[in-house]
Design a protein around this motif. Structure first.
Motif, PDB file in Angstrom:
ATOM      1  N   UNK A 160       0.824  -1.205   0.000  1.00 16.15           N
ATOM      2  CA  UNK A 160       0.000   0.000   0.000  1.00 16.15           C
ATOM      3  C   UNK A 160       0.866   1.267   0.000  1.00 16.15           C
ATOM      4  N   UNK A 161       1.980   1.225   0.730  1.00 19.78           N
ATOM      5  CA  UNK A 161       2.851   2.397   0.839  1.00 19.78           C
ATOM      6  C   UNK A 161       3.537   2.720  -0.488  1.00 19.78           C
ATOM      7  N   UNK A 162       3.829   1.700  -1.277  1.00 25.97           N
ATOM      8  CA  UNK A 162       4.524   1.912  -2.548  1.00 25.97           C
ATOM      9  C   UNK A 162       3.579   2.046  -3.735  1.00 25.97           C
ATOM     10  N   UNK A 163       2.282   1.939  -3.480  1.00 32.04           N
ATOM     11  CA  UNK A 163       1.305   2.051  -4.560  1.00 32.04           C
ATOM     12  C   UNK A 163       1.047   3.516  -4.909  1.00 32.04           C
ATOM     13  N   UNK A 164       0.881   3.756  -6.190  1.00 32.69           N
ATOM     14  CA  UNK A 164       0.446   5.076  -6.654  1.00 32.69           C
ATOM     15  C   UNK A 164      -1.006   5.021  -7.123  1.00 32.69           C
ATOM     16  N   UNK A 165      -1.639   3.874  -6.894  1.00 36.16           N
ATOM     17  CA  UNK A 165      -3.017   3.667  -7.329  1.00 36.16           C
ATOM     18  C   UNK A 165      -3.970   3.895  -6.157  1.00 36.16           C
ATOM     19  N   UNK A 166      -4.192   5.143  -5.817  1.00 36.19           N
ATOM     20  CA  UNK A 166      -5.080   5.441  -4.692  1.00 36.19           C
ATOM     21  C   UNK A 166      -5.720   6.816  -4.855  1.00 36.19           C
ATOM     22  N   UNK A 167      -6.843   6.970  -4.169  1.00 35.59           N
ATOM     23  CA  UNK A 167      -7.514   8.263  -4.041  1.00 35.59           C
ATOM     24  C   UNK A 167      -7.702   8.561  -2.564  1.00 35.59           C
ATOM     25  N   UNK A 168      -7.562   9.826  -2.194  1.00 35.30           N
ATOM     26  CA  UNK A 168      -7.873  10.251  -0.830  1.00 35.30           C
ATOM     27  C   UNK A 168      -9.373  10.499  -0.740  1.00 35.30           C
ATOM     28  N   UNK A 169      -9.958  10.212   0.409  1.00 36.81           N
ATOM     29  CA  UNK A 169     -11.410  10.207   0.508  1.00 36.81           C
ATOM     30  C   UNK A 169     -12.001  11.444   1.180  1.00 36.81           C
ATOM     31  N   UNK A 170     -11.889  11.575   2.493  1.00 38.77           N
ATOM     32  CA  UNK A 170     -12.526  12.708   3.158  1.00 38.77           C
ATOM     33  C   UNK A 170     -11.817  14.018   2.815  1.00 38.77           C
ATOM     34  N   UNK A 171     -12.496  15.115   2.997  1.00 34.50           N
ATOM     35  CA  UNK A 171     -11.960  16.428   2.656  1.00 34.50           C
ATOM     36  C   UNK A 171     -10.777  16.787   3.547  1.00 34.50           C
ATOM     37  N   UNK A 172      -9.850  17.615   3.043  1.00 29.84           N
ATOM     38  CA  UNK A 172      -8.676  18.016   3.846  1.00 29.84           C
ATOM     39  C   UNK A 172      -9.059  18.655   5.180  1.00 29.84           C
ATOM     40  N   UNK A 173     -10.162  19.400   5.191  1.00 27.83           N
ATOM     41  CA  UNK A 173     -10.554  20.096   6.419  1.00 27.83           C
ATOM     42  C   UNK A 173     -11.501  19.332   7.308  1.00 27.83           C
ATOM     43  N   UNK A 174     -11.776  18.051   6.977  1.00 30.39           N
ATOM     44  CA  UNK A 174     -12.738  17.296   7.778  1.00 30.39           C
ATOM     45  C   UNK A 174     -12.182  16.988   9.162  1.00 30.39           C
ATOM     46  N   UNK A 175     -13.008  17.188  10.174  1.00 24.30           N
ATOM     47  CA  UNK A 175     -12.640  16.868  11.556  1.00 24.30           C
ATOM     48  C   UNK A 175     -13.762  16.086  12.208  1.00 24.30           C
ATOM     49  N   UNK A 176     -13.411  15.074  12.982  1.00 22.34           N
ATOM     50  CA  UNK A 176     -14.402  14.298  13.708  1.00 22.34           C
ATOM     51  C   UNK A 176     -14.827  15.079  14.956  1.00 22.34           C
ATOM     52  N   UNK A 177     -16.033  15.613  14.925  1.00 24.49           N
ATOM     53  CA  UNK A 177     -16.518  16.422  16.050  1.00 24.49           C
ATOM     54  C   UNK A 177     -17.662  15.725  16.786  1.00 24.49           C
ATOM     55  N   UNK A 178     -17.817  14.442  16.568  1.00 26.12           N
ATOM     56  CA  UNK A 178     -18.999  13.759  17.073  1.00 26.12           C
ATOM     57  C   UNK A 178     -18.897  13.339  18.533  1.00 26.12           C
ATOM     58  N   UNK A 179     -20.076  13.338  19.153  1.00 25.76           N
ATOM     59  CA  UNK A 179     -20.258  12.775  20.475  1.00 25.76           C
ATOM     60  C   UNK A 179     -21.179  11.570  20.325  1.00 25.76           C
ATOM     61  N   UNK A 180     -21.336  10.800  21.398  1.00 24.40           N
ATOM     62  CA  UNK A 180     -22.121   9.571  21.310  1.00 24.40           C
ATOM     63  C   UNK A 180     -23.541   9.828  20.846  1.00 24.40           C
ATOM     64  N   UNK A 181     -24.208  10.859  21.382  1.00 22.96           N
ATOM     65  CA  UNK A 181     -25.583  11.109  20.981  1.00 22.96           C
ATOM     66  C   UNK A 181     -25.674  11.609  19.539  1.00 22.96           C
TER      67      UNK A 181
END
Length: 294
Positions: A160-181
């Motif tokens: 995986x580290x040497x592969x050039x066959x990939x796409x990045x998924x979530x946005x650069x500015x995405x942050x996990x801000x979630x709580x349980x509810x």
């Protein structure tokens, strides 16, 4: 969602665990956990949510997710219907983030692995020959014991580290801000949209699920999904359209209505906004690739 959104997948005595998962459908619960996760889909299709990224998935899907990035592989609706003959199969590896410690990654020999970890912060999907290479290695990991299991994991990470066959998924500015509810509420929204996206979705019906006004719901949803609710629904619809375009059973006009769009012009506009090409260009690209492989 009845279970908490934060899940612990390995114990403090383990460096990683391997799971060969077979079930009627993939875990429909939206969650995150403190480990890296490598997921390869052997059988099944549906919609994949990684952070704020929404895309269809099918057999051969290979994704690397980092610690604490919310994710969900949701099987298509027929998988949840009573007495259906469908099933799913996936291989998954969870490994401790301490294996990727900063002091180790600073070493010259680990430069490629360091780049992999950096890219993985947004989630990575792999394509081309890489998924098949990783799948072959994953097939042989279960019988390994002790340090031999670690060696096999490192071999997978090296591919995986040497592969050039990939796409990045979530946005650069995405942050996990979630709580349980938040996970409970967002699960209700996700489930509702997945069941009703082929028809008109009223904002008032969704906000009522969360006992909010429409204004409060829009304010609540956007920072957690990193997009407006309208954009989220359109991404679900376009993801379904991408699957139908590749199946080649409908023309583009039929697909637009099948996916919940009232006009072909709006479908074309939304498709190009999300996929960065027209439905016709997308279909032609796939057909060209398919022809080149045959």
């Amino acid at each position: 969602m009845s279970s908490p959104n934060i899940e612990k997948t390995i114990t403090s005595r383990q460096a990683f665990i391997f799971k060969d998962l077979k079930s009627p459908y993939f875990n429909p619960h939206w969650h995150f956990h403190p480990e890296f996760q490598i997921s390869y889909i052997i059988k099944g299709k549906g919609t994949r949510f990684i952070g704020d990224n929404v895309q269809p998935f099918k057999e051969g899907d290979l994704v690397l997710t980092p610690p604490n990035l919310p994710h969900l592989w949701r099987s298509d609706e027929p998988y949840f219907e009573k007495d259906n003959a469908l099933s799913t199969h996936a291989m998954v590896i969870y490994f401790d983030q301490e294996l990727m410690s900063p002091p180790l990654l600073r070493r010259e020999e680990f430069y490629a692995l360091k780049k992999l970890v950096e890219n993985a912060s947004r989630g990575m999907e792999f394509y081309g020959d890489t998924p098949e290479q990783v799948y072959r290695l994953m097939q042989n990991i279960a019988p390994k014991k002790g340090f031999r299991r670690i060696i096999r994991l490192l071999e997978i990470l090296e591919v995986m580290a040497n592969s050039e066959e990939y796409n990045l998924l979530s946005s650069p500015g995405y942050r996990n801000v979630f709580k349980t509810d938040d996970a409970d509420k967002m699960q209700l929204v996700y489930d509702y949209v997945m069941k009703h996206f082929t028809t008109k979705i009223e904002l008032s019906d969704v906000s009522d699920l969360l006992h909010m006004t429409t204004t409060s719901f829009c304010r609540y949803f956007k920072p957690r999904a990193n997009k407006t609710f309208t954009r989220f629904v359109n991404e679900i619809r376009i993801g379904h359209a991408r699957k139908l375009l590749l199946e080649d059973n409908f023309n583009i006009s039929q697909i637009s209505y099948e996916c919940g769009f009232n006009t072909l012009s709006n479908f074309n506009r939304q498709f190009k906004s999300i996929v960065k090409m027209s439905p016709h260009e997308y279909q032609k690209l796939f057909l060209d690739i398919k022809t080149g492989m045959s």
